[in-house]
Design an enzyme around this catalytic site. Structure first.
Site, PDB file in Angstrom:
ATOM      1  N   ILE A 146      44.277  48.308  55.677  1.00 45.81           N
ATOM      2  CA  ILE A 146      44.343  48.620  54.248  1.00 45.81           C
ATOM      3  C   ILE A 146      43.954  50.068  54.000  1.00 45.81           C
ATOM      4  O   ILE A 146      44.610  50.780  53.228  1.00 45.81           O
ATOM      5  CB  ILE A 146      43.456  47.655  53.441  1.00 45.81           C
ATOM      6  CG1 ILE A 146      43.994  46.223  53.569  1.00 45.81           C
ATOM      7  CG2 ILE A 146      43.397  48.073  51.974  1.00 45.81           C
ATOM      8  CD1 ILE A 146      43.076  45.169  52.997  1.00 45.81           C
ATOM      9  N   ASP A 165      34.800  55.755  59.198  1.00 47.77           N
ATOM     10  CA  ASP A 165      34.776  54.431  59.814  1.00 47.77           C
ATOM     11  C   ASP A 165      34.295  54.603  61.242  1.00 47.77           C
ATOM     12  O   ASP A 165      35.023  55.146  62.082  1.00 47.77           O
ATOM     13  CB  ASP A 165      36.167  53.790  59.792  1.00 47.77           C
ATOM     14  CG  ASP A 165      36.149  52.332  60.241  1.00 47.77           C
ATOM     15  OD1 ASP A 165      35.282  51.967  61.053  1.00 47.77           O
ATOM     16  OD2 ASP A 165      37.004  51.552  59.782  1.00 47.77           O
ATOM     17  N   CYS A 220      37.857  47.205  46.417  1.00 46.33           N
ATOM     18  CA  CYS A 220      38.749  46.073  46.676  1.00 46.33           C
ATOM     19  C   CYS A 220      38.371  45.425  48.008  1.00 46.33           C
ATOM     20  O   CYS A 220      39.202  44.778  48.649  1.00 46.33           O
ATOM     21  CB  CYS A 220      40.208  46.526  46.700  1.00 46.33           C
ATOM     22  SG  CYS A 220      40.880  46.969  45.093  1.00 46.33           S
ATOM     23  N   ASP A 246      37.674  44.799  41.932  1.00 46.90           N
ATOM     24  CA  ASP A 246      38.516  43.617  42.087  1.00 46.90           C
ATOM     25  C   ASP A 246      37.743  42.496  42.770  1.00 46.90           C
ATOM     26  O   ASP A 246      38.234  41.376  42.861  1.00 46.90           O
ATOM     27  CB  ASP A 246      39.766  43.955  42.907  1.00 46.90           C
ATOM     28  CG  ASP A 246      40.732  42.786  43.021  1.00 46.90           C
ATOM     29  OD1 ASP A 246      41.089  42.209  41.971  1.00 46.90           O
ATOM     30  OD2 ASP A 246      41.116  42.427  44.163  1.00 46.90           O
ATOM     31  N   GLU A 251      31.597  35.044  43.202  1.00 45.99           N
ATOM     32  CA  GLU A 251      32.846  34.896  42.467  1.00 45.99           C
ATOM     33  C   GLU A 251      33.000  33.439  42.045  1.00 45.99           C
ATOM     34  O   GLU A 251      32.914  32.558  42.894  1.00 45.99           O
ATOM     35  CB  GLU A 251      34.036  35.333  43.324  1.00 45.99           C
ATOM     36  CG  GLU A 251      34.018  36.829  43.614  1.00 45.99           C
ATOM     37  CD  GLU A 251      35.233  37.305  44.392  1.00 45.99           C
ATOM     38  OE1 GLU A 251      36.025  36.448  44.871  1.00 45.99           O
ATOM     39  OE2 GLU A 251      35.411  38.527  44.525  1.00 45.99           O
ATOM     40  N   HIS A 269      39.781  39.522  41.563  1.00 43.21           N
ATOM     41  CA  HIS A 269      40.112  39.368  42.987  1.00 43.21           C
ATOM     42  C   HIS A 269      41.560  38.905  43.179  1.00 43.21           C
ATOM     43  O   HIS A 269      41.844  37.935  43.883  1.00 43.21           O
ATOM     44  CB  HIS A 269      39.154  38.394  43.676  1.00 43.21           C
ATOM     45  CG  HIS A 269      39.054  38.622  45.156  1.00 43.21           C
ATOM     46  ND1 HIS A 269      38.015  38.146  45.916  1.00 43.21           N
ATOM     47  CD2 HIS A 269      39.869  39.289  46.024  1.00 43.21           C
ATOM     48  CE1 HIS A 269      38.195  38.494  47.187  1.00 43.21           C
ATOM     49  NE2 HIS A 269      39.325  39.182  47.277  1.00 43.21           N
TER      50      HIS A 269
END
Length: 304
Positions: A146, A165, A220, A246, A251, A269
């Protein structure tokens, strides 16, 4: 003929052709269907705990739509030697587009400008300066599938891309040595890392203080990556220029004061649930089920 059940909304018209003639998919299974099922295609919100495993004595494979397995008891699956198939890549582009959409919404001030027009405030339209992507810098935290796609989309806007990363290979022209360096140089920061002990609350007051003033932050990834209390303080003192969420923890989320801020945009989401990506996720899950039941190694299996 073996039974495969859908747990959560899964379209039979999509998965049955993939499963073939020797496997029958039941979209709305009864308790009896569930007890007989050899496989299950499971949506993200479905809790597949020890009790659910106990209801399915004939189960041989679980296919989770997406990659998150927070609601699947992987310990029980391992004890029972039941593989939990996941579907990485099926929603990569959808999530990346969602991250860019959040960032554009905030950069272009669509929320407050919409409210201004709808409430008759046209003459105040210069109160909210509209920002740009061109020549600005996006910092991507997490450079997996992503993150790389976000980078490609951002480059189409002529943005400079930085990425952090510690576990990925990043082109030298994009790589930075630390997340602190990344946030201090970025106009937009997009989070695409898993939730671990190390990443939990990674965006806290200490890190926010190092942000380039007025930067936009988009999450996200996983809700718990951000300390929302600290983010609200940063929004109020303009250290943070906008926040797109998101994902939440938990949740659905309890209401938070940050939800009311004019420089915040919220979605439930769903950025990875575009029409196209949802269909592909169903297909990939069905392929994984068929592979296991026909004796082949599935493409991707969740691990603890």
């Amino acid at each position: 003929m073996q039974i495969i059940v859908g747990l959560g909304p899964v379209e039979s018209a999509v998965v049955q052709p993939v499963l073939g003639d020797d496997l029958v998919f039941i979209e709305s299974p009864t308790d009896e269907d569930i007890s007989k099922a050899a496989g299950a295609i499971v949506r993200a919100a479905f809790v597949f705990d020890e009790a659910q495993f106990a209801k399915m004595p004939n189960l041989k494979v679980v296919a989770r739509t997406g990659v998150g397995t927070d609601l699947v008891d992987l310990n029980v699956a391992q004890q029972k030697n039941i593989p939990v198939v996941i579907t990485p890549g099926s929603n990569t582009n959808a999530v990346a587009e969602g991250a860019i959409a959040h960032a554009l919404h905030l950069t272009k001030r669509l929320g407050p400008l919409h409210k201004m027009v709808s409430t008759g405030g046209w003459n105040d339209r210069t109160k909210y300066p509209v920002g740009d992507f061109e020549s600005k810098t996006i910092g991507i935290v997490g450079f997996g599938r992503i993150g790389r796609r976000v980078a490609k989309l951002a480059e189409a806007f002529d943005m400079k891309v930085l990425a952090y990363d510690p576990f990925a290979q990043i082109p030298a022209e994009n790589a930075v040595a630390s997340i602190e360096d990344l946030v201090s140089r970025s106009d937009v920061i997009s989070l695409h890392v898993p939730l671990t002990d190390e990443t939990n609350q990674m965006v806290n007051s200490s890190l926010l203080a190092k942000f380039k003033p007025g930067a936009v932050l988009v999450n996200c990834g996983r809700g718990a990556l951000i300390d929302l209390d600290a983010a609200l303080v940063a929004l109020n003192n303009k250290q943070l220029g906008g926040l797109g969420l998101d994902v939440f923890d938990p949740e659905p989320p309890a209401h938070h004061a940050i939800f009311e801020h004019e420089n915040v945009v919220l979605t439930p989401h769903v950025m990875g649930l575009s029409i196209q990506s949802t269909v592909q996720t169903f297909i990939d899950a069905a392929v994984g089920v068929r592979d296991v039941l026909e004796g082949r190694a599935p493409r991707a299996v969740a691990t603890k």
